[in-house]
Design a protein around this motif. Structure first.
Motif, mmCIF file in Angstrom:
data_model
loop_
_atom_site.group_PDB
_atom_site.id
_atom_site.type_symbol
_atom_site.label_atom_id
_atom_site.label_comp_id
_atom_site.label_asym_id
_atom_site.label_seq_id
_atom_site.Cartn_x
_atom_site.Cartn_y
_atom_site.Cartn_z
ATOM 1 N N THR A 20 0.867 -1.165 0.000
ATOM 2 C CA THR A 20 0.000 0.000 0.000
ATOM 3 C C THR A 20 0.913 1.227 0.000
ATOM 4 O O THR A 20 2.075 1.146 0.407
ATOM 5 C CB THR A 20 -0.924 0.043 1.235
ATOM 6 N N ASP A 22 1.462 4.876 1.490
ATOM 7 C CA ASP A 22 1.085 5.733 2.608
ATOM 8 C C ASP A 22 1.933 7.001 2.544
ATOM 9 O O ASP A 22 3.124 6.952 2.842
ATOM 10 C CB ASP A 22 1.311 4.987 3.927
ATOM 11 N N GLN A 72 0.686 5.890 -7.673
ATOM 12 C CA GLN A 72 0.245 6.342 -6.350
ATOM 13 C C GLN A 72 1.370 7.066 -5.611
ATOM 14 O O GLN A 72 1.127 8.061 -4.927
ATOM 15 C CB GLN A 72 -0.245 5.157 -5.526
#
Length: 183
Positions: A20, A22, A72
């Motif tokens: 992920t 962050d 991202q």
């Protein structure tokens, strides 16, 4: 990799689930999720006598997952420097992805240093230490390509009894002389 390589959506999703993002940093999923993604990738892999394009399909799927994750990261760090982006680390060598960044993210300049791998990470670590020591929150302006005009000519070589010259403007992007020359 051929442009017509097939993308395996379930594999892309499994690979993306292994991390992920962050605030621009990668956080790895637990070991079980990573092992599941690896097992799935192995089922898509090419057997010793399988068609070579099966490997291209796996590579295309891995590239798609890489691009999704890296997008991202780029989105998270762009507010810090919306005009210029400097990529380092081994992933910065992914020219297939890098060639799309400026257009897709409307970035004026994308720079990959000549040594973006582990040696480049050392430069990044030194920069972070400097920022911590000086309490700097961000770098105001970075020079994308170093200027080497200030470099002094090295001293006489003891072994070869010649003088090595370093050109003022190296002709390669590494910032190093393409070869030592003797005179």
């Amino acid at each position: 990799m051929r442009p017509s390589a097939r993308l395996f959506r379930t594999l892309i999703e499994a690979l993306c689930a292994t991390v992920t993002v962050d605030r621009g940093r990668l956080r790895f999923a637990d070991t079980g999720i990573v092992k599941q993604a690896l097992a799935m990738a192995q089922t898509y892999g090419r057997s010793g006598d399988g068609p070579i394009m099966q490997g291209a399909d796996l590579a295309a799927s891995a590239q798609a997952a890489y691009a999704r994750i890296t997008d991202q990261v780029v989105e998270a760090v762009l507010p810090d420097s919306p005009e210029n982006l400097v990529l380092t680390g081994g992933c910065a060598l992914n020219s297939s992805y890098n060639g799309t960044i400026a257009r897709r993210f409307n970035v004026a300049s994308v720079t990959v240093p000549s040594a973006p791998g582990d040696d480049g990470n050392a430069v990044g670590a030194a920069l972070l230490a400097w920022m911590d020591d000086t309490k700097q929150k961000r770098i105001q302006k970075a020079q994308a390509q170093p200027t080497w005009a200030h470099v002094q000519t090295p001293k006489l070589s003891r072994k070869h009894k010649t003088i090595a010259k370093w050109p003022a403007s190296p002709s390669v992007g590494t910032g190093l002389c393409p070869r030592w020359r003797s005179c």
